[in-house]
Design an enzyme around this catalytic site. Sequence first.
Site, PDB file in Angstrom:
ATOM      1  N   ARG A 108       0.884  -1.167   0.000  1.00 50.49           N
ATOM      2  CA  ARG A 108       0.000   0.000   0.000  1.00 50.49           C
ATOM      3  C   ARG A 108       0.918   1.213   0.000  1.00 50.49           C
ATOM      4  O   ARG A 108       1.615   1.475   0.988  1.00 50.49           O
ATOM      5  CB  ARG A 108      -0.910  -0.011   1.234  1.00 50.49           C
ATOM      6  CG  ARG A 108      -1.900   1.155   1.302  1.00 50.49           C
ATOM      7  CD  ARG A 108      -2.780   1.003   2.536  1.00 50.49           C
ATOM      8  NE  ARG A 108      -3.579   2.170   2.783  1.00 50.49           N
ATOM      9  CZ  ARG A 108      -4.835   2.344   2.358  1.00 50.49           C
ATOM     10  NH1 ARG A 108      -5.410   1.396   1.646  1.00 50.49           N
ATOM     11  NH2 ARG A 108      -5.506   3.438   2.635  1.00 50.49           N
ATOM     12  N   GLN A 138     -10.404  -2.423  -3.367  1.00 45.81           N
ATOM     13  CA  GLN A 138     -11.637  -1.761  -2.949  1.00 45.81           C
ATOM     14  C   GLN A 138     -12.739  -1.977  -3.976  1.00 45.81           C
ATOM     15  O   GLN A 138     -13.890  -2.239  -3.623  1.00 45.81           O
ATOM     16  CB  GLN A 138     -11.393  -0.262  -2.766  1.00 45.81           C
ATOM     17  CG  GLN A 138     -12.611   0.509  -2.302  1.00 45.81           C
ATOM     18  CD  GLN A 138     -13.044   0.122  -0.903  1.00 45.81           C
ATOM     19  OE1 GLN A 138     -12.221   0.140   0.015  1.00 45.81           O
ATOM     20  NE2 GLN A 138     -14.309  -0.218  -0.711  1.00 45.81           N
ATOM     21  N   ASP A 226     -16.033   9.839  -2.280  1.00 49.90           N
ATOM     22  CA  ASP A 226     -14.779   9.559  -1.581  1.00 49.90           C
ATOM     23  C   ASP A 226     -14.294  10.847  -0.936  1.00 49.90           C
ATOM     24  O   ASP A 226     -14.779  11.940  -1.255  1.00 49.90           O
ATOM     25  CB  ASP A 226     -13.742   9.005  -2.565  1.00 49.90           C
ATOM     26  CG  ASP A 226     -12.542   8.361  -1.864  1.00 49.90           C
ATOM     27  OD1 ASP A 226     -12.576   8.212  -0.633  1.00 49.90           O
ATOM     28  OD2 ASP A 226     -11.570   8.015  -2.551  1.00 49.90           O
ATOM     29  N   CYS A 265     -15.657   4.304   0.305  1.00 46.01           N
ATOM     30  CA  CYS A 265     -14.647   3.328   0.713  1.00 46.01           C
ATOM     31  C   CYS A 265     -14.121   3.553   2.128  1.00 46.01           C
ATOM     32  O   CYS A 265     -13.455   2.672   2.675  1.00 46.01           O
ATOM     33  CB  CYS A 265     -13.492   3.322  -0.293  1.00 46.01           C
ATOM     34  SG  CYS A 265     -12.513   4.839  -0.334  1.00 46.01           S
ATOM     35  N   ARG A 293     -14.391  -6.120   2.327  1.00 45.81           N
ATOM     36  CA  ARG A 293     -12.960  -6.068   2.064  1.00 45.81           C
ATOM     37  C   ARG A 293     -12.310  -7.371   2.527  1.00 45.81           C
ATOM     38  O   ARG A 293     -11.415  -7.906   1.857  1.00 45.81           O
ATOM     39  CB  ARG A 293     -12.311  -4.879   2.782  1.00 45.81           C
ATOM     40  CG  ARG A 293     -12.586  -3.514   2.172  1.00 45.81           C
ATOM     41  CD  ARG A 293     -11.983  -3.346   0.786  1.00 45.81           C
ATOM     42  NE  ARG A 293     -10.537  -3.517   0.774  1.00 45.81           N
ATOM     43  CZ  ARG A 293      -9.656  -2.570   1.078  1.00 45.81           C
ATOM     44  NH1 ARG A 293     -10.077  -1.357   1.426  1.00 45.81           N
ATOM     45  NH2 ARG A 293      -8.359  -2.808   1.002  1.00 45.81           N
TER      46      ARG A 293
END
Length: 306
Positions: A108, A138, A226, A265, A293
């Site tokens: 990540r 996601q 988002d 998300c 997830r």
Amino acid sequence: MTRHFLDIDQLDADTLRGILDSAKSRKQARAGRPKGTSDDDLPLAGKILAMIFIQPSTRTRVSFDVGMRQLGGQTIVLNVDDLQLDRGETMADTGRVLSRYVDAIMIRTKSHGMLDELVAHATVPVINGLTDATHPCQLMADVMTLEEIGGPTADKVVAWSGDGNNVATSWIHGAARFGYALRLACPEPLSPSETAVDWARGNGADITVTQSPEEAVREADCVVSDAWVSMHDDQKSDRHNMLAPYQVDQRLMRLAKPDAVFMHCLPAHRGEEVTADVIDGGQSLVWDEAENRLHAQKGILTWCLG
């Protein structure tokens, strides 16, 4: 051949569908069972996943950790301070070394180039846990969630309101692979990736890009938003002024279909990209997304390592 999970556009529709089918079956198999216990089926017993976090995380970290354990494997968490990257070691060398120790690597990171460098030199599967360009894990959880509520996505209209960011790019890629129509409402300076839009349209996707959130949301099945300021964005910019008209509130949701759902998300900022009455209301699927997830990650892990 090493199976990397890097971006939605790099895998065909049948492969992605197989990953989701695996995720759904594993979720169903665990229904009603205590959290934290192992599945009877442990396909990744003896496997070790290294998780590199150049960017912090809640959902990515916990879902991959718990998912790997439920599949019988183990994890090693490597934060940026645990690595030698700040001391001049390259991601290429990091990938070469970790490949001698572990069975897969999840990263990540802010830089998509860092992911590319890792993939070029790792000899084990690499999973894109997020970059500044895309967020494919996601998208898999989001499609899974949307299908749980309303069935196949092929006849759905999804509306995006806000920054045309990395999550939006994965939604664009997903439109070509899962068949939903996608309308993106973004201020012109924060428009979605033209490369992604062109690729998706070239692969048969129905993509509309507009600067009007009302146009995008009208008669939509799903409305997505988002955060306005992501981890890699300049906090001092005028993003809030540009994005204020794109806030998802009850007025905007009323333009969508009566049974439309809201997705995000997380982490969310109530009063910015979405109002509290929307994200905490009956149309919101954000907690289902967060749970999925875990299950989507398990589908990805078993595909990469199976």
